[in-house]
Structure formats: structure tokens, C-alpha cells
Design a protein around this motif. Structure first.
Motif, PDB file in Angstrom:
ATOM      1  N   ALA A  26       0.826  -1.218   0.000  1.00 60.53           N
ATOM      2  CA  ALA A  26       0.000   0.000   0.000  1.00 60.53           C
ATOM      3  C   ALA A  26       0.854   1.260   0.000  1.00 60.53           C
ATOM      4  CB  ALA A  26      -0.916   0.004   1.224  1.00 60.53           C
ATOM      5  N   HIS A  27       2.156   1.112   0.241  1.00 63.91           N
ATOM      6  CA  HIS A  27       3.013   2.288   0.393  1.00 63.91           C
ATOM      7  C   HIS A  27       4.045   2.429  -0.711  1.00 63.91           C
ATOM      8  CE1 HIS A  27       1.304   2.619   4.410  1.00 63.91           C
ATOM      9  NE2 HIS A  27       1.605   1.347   4.599  1.00 63.91           N
ATOM     10  N   THR A  28       4.093   1.504  -1.635  1.00 60.94           N
ATOM     11  CA  THR A  28       5.074   1.583  -2.712  1.00 60.94           C
ATOM     12  C   THR A  28       4.502   0.932  -3.960  1.00 60.94           C
ATOM     13  OG1 THR A  28       7.372   1.101  -3.336  1.00 60.94           O
ATOM     14  CG2 THR A  28       6.189  -0.607  -2.133  1.00 60.94           C
ATOM     15  N   ALA A  29       5.061   1.291  -5.097  1.00 63.24           N
ATOM     16  CA  ALA A  29       4.582   0.711  -6.349  1.00 63.24           C
ATOM     17  C   ALA A  29       4.846  -0.789  -6.381  1.00 63.24           C
ATOM     18  CB  ALA A  29       5.288   1.395  -7.525  1.00 63.24           C
ATOM     19  N   ARG A  30       3.946  -1.509  -6.976  1.00 62.16           N
ATOM     20  CA  ARG A  30       4.119  -2.950  -7.097  1.00 62.16           C
ATOM     21  C   ARG A  30       5.002  -3.273  -8.291  1.00 62.16           C
ATOM     22  NH1 ARG A  30      -1.703  -5.847  -5.790  1.00 62.16           N
ATOM     23  NH2 ARG A  30      -2.218  -4.667  -3.905  1.00 62.16           N
ATOM     24  N   GLY A  31       5.778  -4.288  -8.143  1.00 61.09           N
ATOM     25  CA  GLY A  31       6.648  -4.728  -9.221  1.00 61.09           C
ATOM     26  C   GLY A  31       7.175  -6.103  -8.891  1.00 61.09           C
ATOM     27  N   PRO A  32       7.858  -6.729  -9.833  1.00 62.25           N
ATOM     28  CA  PRO A  32       8.387  -8.070  -9.582  1.00 62.25           C
ATOM     29  C   PRO A  32       9.481  -8.063  -8.521  1.00 62.25           C
ATOM     30  CG  PRO A  32       9.149  -7.225 -11.699  1.00 62.25           C
ATOM     31  CD  PRO A  32       8.134  -6.268 -11.191  1.00 62.25           C
ATOM     32  N   ILE A  33       9.503  -9.098  -7.708  1.00 68.08           N
ATOM     33  CA  ILE A  33      10.504  -9.263  -6.655  1.00 68.08           C
ATOM     34  C   ILE A  33      11.150 -10.632  -6.825  1.00 68.08           C
ATOM     35  CG2 ILE A  33      10.916  -9.443  -4.172  1.00 68.08           C
ATOM     36  CD1 ILE A  33       8.558  -7.586  -3.738  1.00 68.08           C
TER      37      ILE A  33
END
Length: 285
Positions: free
Chosen positions: A115-122
Motif C-alpha cells: 500500500a506504500h510503494t509501487a508494485r513490481g516483480p521481486i
């Protein structure tokens, strides 16, 4: 000039013995000697005085030794620096975590950050702390999640690696009912949890007569052994919470045997890409 010649040179400079250095470099002595001579011919100077045993560095060899070390160190840094350039605009996070935290803490913690950062692959690597530290030093990962002493400093902290506390845990001495009182299920040297236990209680446990009967680097393995009533193990509360609630494991020993620890996020001290920097800021907040 072949870079492996530099490693040959440093091996011989360390011992002065051609046979020993050739064995260390996994080649025959004649082949090793030819490579040393090839390096000397490329430089146009003699690096070793072969008239004495062991062979000694000439003045040119003394000068060249730190140059060779720096050249190899510089080459070793190139992949990480290249990755740093490549990842400046990359959207994939590279994260390493110790085995215990990979299963018990990291999934929920990552979800809480969404909820506090952009989503992306990890990309997550799960390994022992020693290997996680090496991956960070080699810039193969950007972040490491690991336990650290709450009242002290871990290895990465001592090196000045930036970190932030992202959770808390307890290392608890636990055993199953009926387990031998003095049998110790311990962590191997590669384990970060083992480091903390030895640093905090090592001399006291030896004086208490606890006898190591089994060692492993995985907390999950020690948990399985403890559940089989094979002995006493120091395990994270986050990993054994359910077993304690159901009475399958019990806490043993005096209260100060329960070790407060932090869960810390360590980061590559160099510049990161925008996505990784945003992730770091969200974790720190």
C-alpha cells in the motif's frame, strides 16, 4: 595478458614455493612455471628471485603485488557496477533473506508494504546469513532481511551497511516434553541465529554442560528435531508460535536465555534505481 596469471603470481608470492602454489592453482609445476614466466615476459621484468628457497619477490615483484591485488579486486567489482548501471531504471527488486524469515516473516511484511510503494516483480533468494551477506557485498541483491541482536550489532552493522529495523522477534530455548535436558540442537557456523546465540550465551551454555548432539544451518530442521524430543534448540518465536500455543514445545531455562532480536532490512550502500529507493523509503517509514 591473462588475468589468471595475476592469481598465479599472488599464490606464489604468498608461499614462495612453486610446487605448493601449482597445487593450489590445480596445475602441474611445469605449467605453473610457464605461466609465471609468461607474466614476467609480458611485464618485461623478473618478479621472483629464484636463486633462493623459498623464492622471494624482487623489488619489481614487491611493487607489482598490490597492483595485482587491486586489478583483481577491480575486475571482481565490475559485474556489480554493471548491474548497478543496468538497474537504474529496472523495476525488479532483488532481495535475500535468511531461511527462517523467508517462511515466517517476509511474505506478510512484503504484503504490508504494497500500500506504500509501487508494485513490481521481486526476486527472493533464501539462504544462510553468510551467503546473504556475500550476495549483498557482490551486489547480486539490493537488500537483505536478517535477524540481528537487539542489544548489539551484527556483522553487517559492524561493516557500516545501512539498515532499518522492520520487526522484532525472540530467540527462545525450546524443547518437547520428555527431551533430554542437556542435549543441544545447535546452529552451524554459517547461521546468523547461531552467531547471536553464541555471542550472547556461548560461555554460559558451555558451563551449563549442554552437549551438542546435532547441528544444522536451518532453523526449520532444528525445529523438526526439537519436536521429535531430541533436545533443546534456540528458535525464533515467529517460527514456533503455534507449537508453543499447542504445548508441543515448551520454553526452557532461565529468563535471560530468551534473547530479544530485531529483524533488520539491510541495503546496498551504493545508489539504487528509483524503484528500489522507493522500496527502501517505504520500509524505513
Amino acid at each position: 595478458m591473462n588475468l589468471s596469471w595475476l592469481e598465479d603470481f599472488l599464490a606464489l608470492a604468498a608461499s614462495g614455493n612453486f610446487s605448493r602454489a601449482a597445487e593450489e592453482r590445480n596445475m602441474t609445476q611445469p605449467a605453473f612455471s610457464r605461466r609465471i614466466r609468461a607474466l614476467e615476459e609480458w611485464l618485461g621484468v623478473d618478479l621472483f628471485d629464484r636463486s633462493s628457497q623459498p623464492a622471494r619477490l624482487t623489488p619489481a615483484g614487491d611493487w607489482f603485488r598490490p597492483q595485482a591485488e587491486e586489478l583483481l579486486a577491480r575486475v571482481a567489482r565490475l559485474p556489480g557496477e554493471a548491474r548497478a548501471v543496468s538497474e537504474a531504471n529496472a523495476a525488479t527488486l532483488r532481495l535475500a533473506a535468511t531461511h527462517a524469515l523467508s517462511f515466517s516473516f517476509v511474505p506478510g511484511w512484503l504484503q504490508s508494504l504494497e500500500a506504500h510503494t509501487a508494485r513490481g516483480p521481486i526476486r527472493l533468494v533464501s539462504d544462510v546469513l553468510e551467503r546473504c551477506e556475500a550476495l549483498l557485498a557482490q551486489r547480486q541483491v539490493q537488500f537483505v532481511v536478517a535477524h540481528a541482536p537487539a542489544a548489539g550489532r551484527g556483522e553487517l552493522d559492524a561493516q557500516g551497511v545501512p539498515s532499518v529495523a522492520i520487526g522484532a522477534d525472540m530467540l527462545l530455548p525450546v524443547h518437547a516434553p520428555g527431551a533430554p535436558e542437556r542435549a543441544l540442537l545447535g546452529f552451524s557456523d554459517e547461521s546468523g541465529l547461531g552467531r547471536i546465540v553464541r555471542q550472547t550465551l556461548g560461555p554460559e551454555l558451555a558451563a551449563a554442560g549442554l552437549l551438542p548432539v546435532f547441528t544444522a544451518h536451518l532453523a526449520s530442521v532444528l525445529k523438526s528435531m526439537a519436536l521429535e524430543a531430541r533436545g533443546l534448540a534456540w528458535l525464533p518465536h515467529s517460527l514456533v508460535r503455534e507449537e508453543l500455543e499447542k504445548g508441543r514445545l515448551r520454553i526452557a531455562g532461565p529468563g535471560h536465555w530468551q534473547i530479544a532480536v530485531e529483524i533488520r532490512l539491510y541495503r546496498d550502500p551504493g545508489p539504487l534505481g528509483a524503484y528500489a529507493e522507493a522500496f527502501w523509503q517505504a520500509a524505513a517509514a
